[in-house]
Design an enzyme around this catalytic site. Sequence first.
Site: not given
Ligand SMILES: Cc1cc2nc3c(=O)[nH]c(=O)nc-3n(C[C@H](O)[C@H](O)[C@H](O)COP(=O)(O)OP(=O)(O)OC[C@H]3O[C@@H](n4cnc5c(N)ncnc54)[C@H](O)[C@@H]3O)c2cc1C
Length: 385
Positions: A124, A242, A339-340, A363
């Site tokens: 996604l 989730r 600790g360490g 997620e």
């Molecule tokens: C190791 C890993 C595996 C993953 N696997 C998959 C996968 O298999 N398939 C897939 O589709 N995606 C995957 N993802 C993507 C993951 O779901 C997204 O990284 C996640 O949804 C957050 O999006 P972003 O990284 O763009 O952060 P951003 O959306 O840019 O968020 C940045 C900050 O803003 C805050 N923020 C943003 N919107 C809001 C809101 N409405 N209210 C409050 N705070 C907000 C966030 O909490 C965060 O602190 C993966 C990511 C990682 C790192």
Amino acid sequence: MEYFLSEQQKTIKSLARRIAEEKILPVRAELDEKEEFPWSIIKDLADSDMFRVFIPEEYEGLGGGSFELCLVMEELSRVCSGVALSYAASALGSYSLKEYGTEEQKQKYLPQIASGEKLAAFALTESTAGSDATNIKTTAIPEDGGYVLNGTKQFITNAGEAELYTVVALTNPEKGIRGASAFLVEKGTPGFSFGKKERKMGVRASSTGELVFRNCLVPGENMLGREGMGFPIVMRLLDRSRPGVGAQAVGLAQGALEAAFDYARQRIQFGHPIISLQAVQLMLADMATALEAARLLVYGVARTIDSGAKSFTEESAMAKVFATDMAMKVTTDAVQIMGGAGYMKDYPVEKMMRDAKITQIYEGSNQALRTAIAFELRKRKARRE
Ligand SMILES: Cc1cc2nc3c(=O)[nH]c(=O)nc-3n(C[C@H](O)[C@H](O)[C@H](O)COP(=O)(O)OP(=O)(O)OC[C@H]3O[C@@H](n4cnc5c(N)ncnc54)[C@H](O)[C@@H]3O)c2cc1C
């Protein structure tokens, strides 16, 4: 606590624990260090029928639900949540196929996923669409009886390793997210390649990378559900998946608590094991209490989902938020108690602390999910008034 597992659930749980201890434990540090995809362990999991757990019986699965998947996730994550993530991504990538696939699609793909012969993945996220999943730009334009995909997905678990990808793309870009649809895309389809492979802080045994689509023609029969159903399919999937992240967090915290507890019993300072210090005892007690509360919530929501309940967006988000925040705290406290030594790679807790961080982000970040929980609360209140 007694969780009243059925005989089949007990068997699944103990088998997952055995694989984790016998196969994963000896290599987890090496997998983490080398950022190596755990193919030999995937094979062990497949040989033990673990991929059958989340596939219906009609398609050569064991017909387990959300709860059984949580049991496996918990046991694998107790030892290595990077391996657990590689496993879970296949469940995530095949979920919409189970729910929305045609009989032909299910017959074609689900038995291969059940046997572990093929891994699945779910795509996604894009550079413009993280928390705001409505801002995807990848298009899937109807052409020649199929759909031509163009765009790039990022941060996709199992990228490059999976054979089957559930991809969400805009079939009608003018309608925005209401014009999104979901597709099954096979590895090897012309125009589909893999871009950047990410280097990560934690869950390093899992593979995370880009999917690149350049004029990639996907047959029309690979669509899941109907045109325009992409976003509802995603929302339904995430509500159900989730608790699995919650279970990953519970397993991680369990592993960290056990490591810290064992260390506290044998580490001597001031002439006594540090577990005799009340300061350490109180930390361990708080860790164990929070962990059990999270486990209860995760199990409760997973069982609610399996009961056929219609609506649990709020509860599912709560389980994920509560369990993952708990895991971050418990793993951090485990390092503190040790600790360490806890900070060193000779012990597993520094890895667990690194691994815990991502559970608060993917997620649905925990901030975004808190916003969603508050929204559901307001909706419920408005309905009562
Ligand atoms: C190791 C890993 C595996 C993953 N696997 C998959 C996968 O298999 N398939 C897939 O589709 N995606 C995957 N993802 C993507 C993951 O779901 C997204 O990284 C996640 O949804 C957050 O999006 P972003 O990284 O763009 O952060 P951003 O959306 O840019 O968020 C940045 C900050 O803003 C805050 N923020 C943003 N919107 C809001 C809101 N409405 N209210 C409050 N705070 C907000 C966030 O909490 C965060 O602190 C993966 C990511 C990682 C790192």
